[in-house]
Scaffold this motif. Structure first.
Motif, short mmCIF file in Angstrom:
data_model
loop_
_atom_site.label_atom_id
_atom_site.label_comp_id
_atom_site.label_asym_id
_atom_site.label_seq_id
_atom_site.Cartn_x
_atom_site.Cartn_y
_atom_site.Cartn_z
N LEU A 108 70.07 -33.99 6.17
CA LEU A 108 70.35 -35.28 5.59
C LEU A 108 71.91 -34.80 4.77
O LEU A 108 72.28 -36.01 4.24
CB LEU A 108 69.66 -35.82 5.02
CG LEU A 108 68.28 -36.47 5.80
CD1 LEU A 108 67.05 -37.21 5.14
CD2 LEU A 108 69.05 -37.79 6.80
N GLY A 109 71.79 -33.83 4.18
CA GLY A 109 72.93 -33.48 3.14
C GLY A 109 74.35 -33.14 3.69
O GLY A 109 74.28 -33.77 4.89
N ALA A 110 75.04 -32.93 2.93
CA ALA A 110 76.53 -32.89 3.15
C ALA A 110 77.05 -31.65 3.80
O ALA A 110 77.85 -31.69 4.93
CB ALA A 110 77.29 -32.93 1.99
N GLY A 111 76.30 -30.46 3.81
CA GLY A 111 76.61 -29.23 4.34
C GLY A 111 75.56 -28.08 4.20
O GLY A 111 74.80 -28.20 3.17
N LEU A 112 75.87 -27.20 5.29
CA LEU A 112 74.78 -26.06 5.18
C LEU A 112 75.34 -24.82 5.48
O LEU A 112 76.22 -24.77 6.63
CB LEU A 112 73.64 -26.26 6.23
CG LEU A 112 72.55 -25.43 6.43
CD1 LEU A 112 71.23 -26.04 6.99
CD2 LEU A 112 72.94 -24.22 7.41
N ILE A 113 75.29 -23.90 4.74
CA ILE A 113 76.00 -22.61 4.97
C ILE A 113 75.04 -21.64 5.62
O ILE A 113 73.82 -21.49 5.15
CB ILE A 113 76.66 -21.95 3.59
CG1 ILE A 113 77.81 -22.76 2.94
CG2 ILE A 113 76.90 -20.41 3.92
CD1 ILE A 113 78.23 -22.15 1.89
N ASP A 114 75.34 -21.09 6.89
CA ASP A 114 74.17 -20.20 7.38
C ASP A 114 74.37 -18.87 7.01
O ASP A 114 75.05 -18.36 6.37
CB ASP A 114 74.37 -20.50 9.05
CG ASP A 114 75.86 -19.67 9.64
OD1 ASP A 114 76.35 -19.01 8.72
OD2 ASP A 114 76.04 -20.16 10.78
N ALA A 115 73.45 -17.93 7.59
CA ALA A 115 73.33 -16.69 7.36
C ALA A 115 74.37 -15.91 7.49
O ALA A 115 74.91 -14.82 6.82
CB ALA A 115 72.33 -16.09 7.96
N THR A 116 75.64 -16.22 8.07
CA THR A 116 76.81 -15.68 8.52
C THR A 116 77.95 -15.86 7.44
O THR A 116 79.07 -15.30 7.48
CB THR A 116 77.42 -15.79 9.90
OG1 THR A 116 77.74 -17.21 9.80
CG2 THR A 116 76.23 -15.59 10.87
N ASP A 176 72.73 -23.20 0.97
CA ASP A 176 73.24 -21.82 1.43
C ASP A 176 72.12 -20.78 1.81
O ASP A 176 71.14 -20.64 1.02
CB ASP A 176 74.31 -21.38 0.36
CG ASP A 176 74.77 -20.01 0.54
OD1 ASP A 176 74.78 -19.52 1.80
OD2 ASP A 176 75.01 -19.07 -0.48
N PHE A 177 72.25 -20.25 3.16
CA PHE A 177 71.33 -19.47 3.55
C PHE A 177 71.96 -18.01 3.64
O PHE A 177 71.58 -16.97 3.84
CB PHE A 177 70.81 -19.55 5.05
CG PHE A 177 70.03 -20.65 4.87
CD1 PHE A 177 68.48 -20.41 5.05
CD2 PHE A 177 70.36 -21.94 5.09
CE1 PHE A 177 67.65 -21.16 4.93
CE2 PHE A 177 69.25 -23.27 5.07
CZ PHE A 177 67.87 -22.78 5.07
N ALA A 178 73.32 -17.87 3.27
CA ALA A 178 74.04 -16.38 3.14
C ALA A 178 73.37 -15.63 2.07
O ALA A 178 73.40 -14.58 2.11
CB ALA A 178 75.53 -16.71 3.21
N ALA A 179 73.22 -16.33 0.94
CA ALA A 179 72.57 -15.72 0.00
C ALA A 179 71.13 -16.21 -0.55
O ALA A 179 71.13 -17.14 -1.28
CB ALA A 179 73.41 -15.85 -1.53
N VAL A 201 70.33 -23.91 -3.28
CA VAL A 201 71.17 -25.16 -3.58
C VAL A 201 72.46 -25.00 -4.26
O VAL A 201 72.46 -24.47 -5.35
CB VAL A 201 70.21 -26.26 -4.13
CG1 VAL A 201 70.69 -27.60 -4.83
CG2 VAL A 201 69.09 -26.81 -3.63
N LEU A 202 73.33 -25.48 -3.61
CA LEU A 202 74.74 -25.32 -4.44
C LEU A 202 75.18 -26.48 -4.85
O LEU A 202 75.97 -26.73 -6.10
CB LEU A 202 75.88 -24.82 -3.13
CG LEU A 202 75.68 -23.50 -2.53
CD1 LEU A 202 76.85 -23.59 -1.42
CD2 LEU A 202 75.56 -22.47 -3.40
#
Length: 450
Positions: free
Chosen positions: A345-353, A368-371, A406-407
């Protein structure tokens, strides 16, 4: 068989990683092969193990929890054993592991234990079969088991299954210790990587994602039938001690006609919730965001459960029919997301890459899943605004389990959320218009007394 008379057992261990899930699945599959109707359970919060239980047993697996569930809810879930020949519950972590000792972390309304497997063993009277990883020890394994058997009154350790036995000589040495202690050995399993079930960061790969699940279960059933005395296991099972209780009301459905996201990205919802919604007369209409399906416009609420959106972020970002349908739905009706649903539902998601994917933008959350950072534990949530099914001020009980960082979270907070010790946590969830979401996974309400 009447649930009050159905005998039961608990498969537990001294620690995580001892082989509880492997042995539980093998027992379920082997007993089913023998024509037994087995009702599976899982102690504590968990979505993935019960899904495998359900495939192995052919019956839904329900979670039993002494911290997050009222005693009435717990007693009601024991009723799922109607028609079963045996109940088999898989423990969580080590047998006695839970939150703080009684009097510290369990003072919140509705809690009657510390969330340990031992609480479930004591409450039901079901004997415990202890799975012991005997790597690197021999006769000393019996001393470990004996300590577990004597640690808590009201918890009966019926015997052990030895796991990760290196050789026949190793098994003989371990069994020698148990002969001296007088404890029953139900079987011994050798080291065999071929029976391992694939894992990822929240545990096992989901049952629905494993194309070889039937083959794996058959192999586990063969393994157990060769190495475990199933007749002896069944013989030590005992009916649960049932306490008089008030019938637990089904958890309030979020609407009369519920659009429920259901696929490999959104599968984390407890069976007792869905069963409760249906028992209250609600109709559930499933849809798949990964198949680019929008919620049914005839529904009066949309609910996005947790799961693995981070593994499918690119596909979700490209699902235009799903996105357009969700945005149109949210203009006139409530939408709620839990954990993975909240992130979607959020604005954006950063994946593991490290790649950012645009999500629905119905909330301002950026994750963010990268960190990665692990967030894990029981939670109580006091609502600062209503969510579908529950009014402002309602206290809910559940848990949080994710690796997202959470960013940004630019929306009004949804709830005051505390951990099991009563300490506030930073993840308050968010609300914007008719859209709400949080990392909190609902298990029960706190107002229902034990």
């Amino acid at each position: 068989m009447d649930a009050n008379r159905t005998p039961g057992l608990i498969v537990a261990a001294p620690a995580s990683g001892s082989g509880k899930t492997t042995l539980t699945l093998g027992l379920l599959a082997a007993l089913r092969r023998r024509g037994r109707a087995v009702q599976p359970y899982k102690c504590g919060p968990d979505y993935i193990d019960p899904a495998f239980h359900a495939v192995a047993a052919g019956r839904p697996s329900f979670n039993l929890d002494s911290w997050a569930q009222s005693r009435n809810r717990f007693e009601a879930l024991l009723g799922a054993a109607d028609g079963a020949d045996l109940c088999l519950a898989e423990g969580v972590m080590g047998l006695f592991d839970g939150i703080a000792a009684p009097g510290d972390g369990i003072a919140a309304p509705g809690a009657w234990g510390n969330g340990s497997t031992a609480d479930i063993a004591a409450a039901t009277g079901w004997p415990v079969v202890l799975v012991l990883d005997v790597s690197g020890q021999a006769q000393s394994a019996a001393a470990v088991a004996l300590g577990f058997a004597r640690y808590r009154d009201g918890v009966t350790v019926a015997g052990v299954i030895l796991n990760k036995v290196a050789s026949e000589r190793h098994a003989m040495l371990v069994r020698d210790g148990f002969e001296q202690s007088g404890m029953k050995v139900f079987g011994a399993i050798g080291r065999d990587e071929a029976v391992a079930i694939p894992e990822r960061h929240l545990g096992l790969v989901q049952a629905q994602e494993d194309p070889n699940v039937a083959t794996r279960l058959a192999v586990l059933a063969d393994l157990v039938e060769r190495n475990v005395d199933l007749a002896a296991i069944e013989a030590v099972a005992r009916p649960a001690h049932r306490e008089p209780h008030t019938v637990a009301a089904p958890l309030a459905p979020p609407g009369q006609r519920i659009a429920l996201a259901q696929d490999a990205a959104f599968s984390f919802i407890y069976p007792h919730l869905v069963a409760g919604w249906r028992a209250a007369g609600a109709e559930i209409v499933a849809f798949s965001p990964l198949a680019d399906e929008p919620p049914d416009p005839s529904c009066d609420v949309a609910w996005l459960p947790g799961g693995y959106p981070e593994l499918h972020a690119g596909k979700l970002a490209a699902a235009s029919r799903f996105a357009d349908g969700m945005r149109a739905f949210a203009k006139t009706r409530p939408v709620h997301g839990e954990c993975g649903g909240y992130m979607t539902l959020g604005a954006g998601l950063i994946d593991a890459t490290g790649t950012r994917h645009a999500m629905l933008g119905l909330l301002g959350l950026e994750t963010d899943f990268a960190a990665r950072r692990l967030h894990l534990g029981y939670r109580s949530a006091t609502l600062l605004a209503p969510i579908p099914g529950y009014a402002t001020g309602r206290v809910l009980r559940g848990h949080e389990f994710h690796y997202a960082r959470v960013l940004a979270q630019t929306d009004e907070p949804l709830a005051e959320i505390r951990d099991a010790s009563g300490v506030p946590v930073a993840e308050t969830g968010g609300r914007r218009g008719r859209v709400t979401g949080s990392f909190f996974h609902l298990i029960d309400t706190a107002e229902t007394t034990a």
